[in-house]
Design a protein around this motif. Sequence first.
Motif, mmCIF file in Angstrom:
data_model
loop_
_atom_site.group_PDB
_atom_site.id
_atom_site.type_symbol
_atom_site.label_atom_id
_atom_site.label_comp_id
_atom_site.label_asym_id
_atom_site.label_seq_id
_atom_site.Cartn_x
_atom_site.Cartn_y
_atom_site.Cartn_z
ATOM 1 N N VAL A 97 5.264 -0.416 -0.947
ATOM 2 C CA VAL A 97 5.520 -1.627 -0.381
ATOM 3 C C VAL A 97 4.155 -2.361 -0.476
ATOM 4 C CG1 VAL A 97 6.055 -2.771 1.840
ATOM 5 C CG2 VAL A 97 7.233 -0.617 1.024
ATOM 6 N N LYS A 98 2.972 -1.764 -0.191
ATOM 7 C CA LYS A 98 1.793 -2.326 -0.343
ATOM 8 C C LYS A 98 1.385 -2.941 -1.741
ATOM 9 C CE LYS A 98 -0.958 0.428 3.073
ATOM 10 N NZ LYS A 98 -1.950 1.241 3.393
ATOM 11 N N ALA A 122 9.752 -3.996 -2.532
ATOM 12 C CA ALA A 122 10.511 -3.961 -1.399
ATOM 13 C C ALA A 122 11.758 -3.822 -1.455
ATOM 14 C CB ALA A 122 9.939 -5.312 -0.705
ATOM 15 N N THR A 161 2.814 -3.750 6.387
ATOM 16 C CA THR A 161 1.683 -3.211 5.724
ATOM 17 C C THR A 161 0.664 -4.295 5.274
ATOM 18 O OG1 THR A 161 2.803 -3.854 3.558
ATOM 19 C CG2 THR A 161 3.102 -1.725 4.325
ATOM 20 N N ARG A 162 1.148 -5.702 5.880
ATOM 21 C CA ARG A 162 0.095 -6.724 6.033
ATOM 22 C C ARG A 162 -0.832 -6.808 6.939
ATOM 23 N NH1 ARG A 162 3.905 -11.720 3.958
ATOM 24 N NH2 ARG A 162 1.765 -12.709 3.638
ATOM 25 N N ALA A 202 7.356 -8.664 3.428
ATOM 26 C CA ALA A 202 6.402 -7.794 2.466
ATOM 27 C C ALA A 202 5.667 -8.672 1.526
ATOM 28 C CB ALA A 202 6.923 -6.416 2.160
#
Length: 241
Positions: A78-79, A83, A107-108, A155
């Motif tokens: 995901v980083k 997504a 993750t942000r 994401a």
Amino acid sequence: MSEPLLELKDLRVKYGNVEALHGIGLTVRRGEIVTLLGANGAGKTTTLRAISGLLRPSAGEIRFEGKPIHALPAHELVKRGIAQAPEGRRIFATLTVRENLMLGAFTRTDKPGIAETLAWIHRLFPVLEKRGTQLAGTLSGGEQQMLAIGRALMANPRILLLDEPSLGLAPLLVKAIFQTLREINQTTGVTIVLVEQNARAALKLAHRGYVMEVGRLVLEDSAQALLSNPKVQNAYLGSRV
């Protein structure tokens, strides 16, 4: 032709001793919409789950932006910009619409960017802003699908994996969601991999498609060519939507 963003090479996935994917290989280029077609049990969802790190391949390779990713955990993917809006939506029914969306950005750390993405998603799906404080479980099926897509977009992905976004929805709502997906792709360049039983709608949206049968890829072509392919028509396009 744009460079590959995602590559699967001889990918094999097992459930216990049963092999579900038998060495498939496919390429998705930057900015494309690519659809995977096939009957239930063909391996489409398994393919998406392997790409997003929810299933570990037994053999083969998955490369994203030229780097192998098949050994990485799902949150790390995901980083990196992958997504998924899963089959069945999998929203958190007892959380509000806004809380569901904010979980998509877990993750942000760029607060201004998160706020900008949220505002953009509210423009794409105004009902999500209108119902922001409502429990997600009280939304209609179509609204829940919008929420699942919006949560994945929070994401800020470079590639969006969509598993059966039209499932259980009325034709007019399916048309509206697919128009929004086209807008997302055209205005932001987000690459989309789409698994969809509504083959006609998927091929009208996509640039290219792959046809899967029992864990194997049996056909690849442009979406337009697949729409006019007699075999595809007989197997998947029998009824117009």
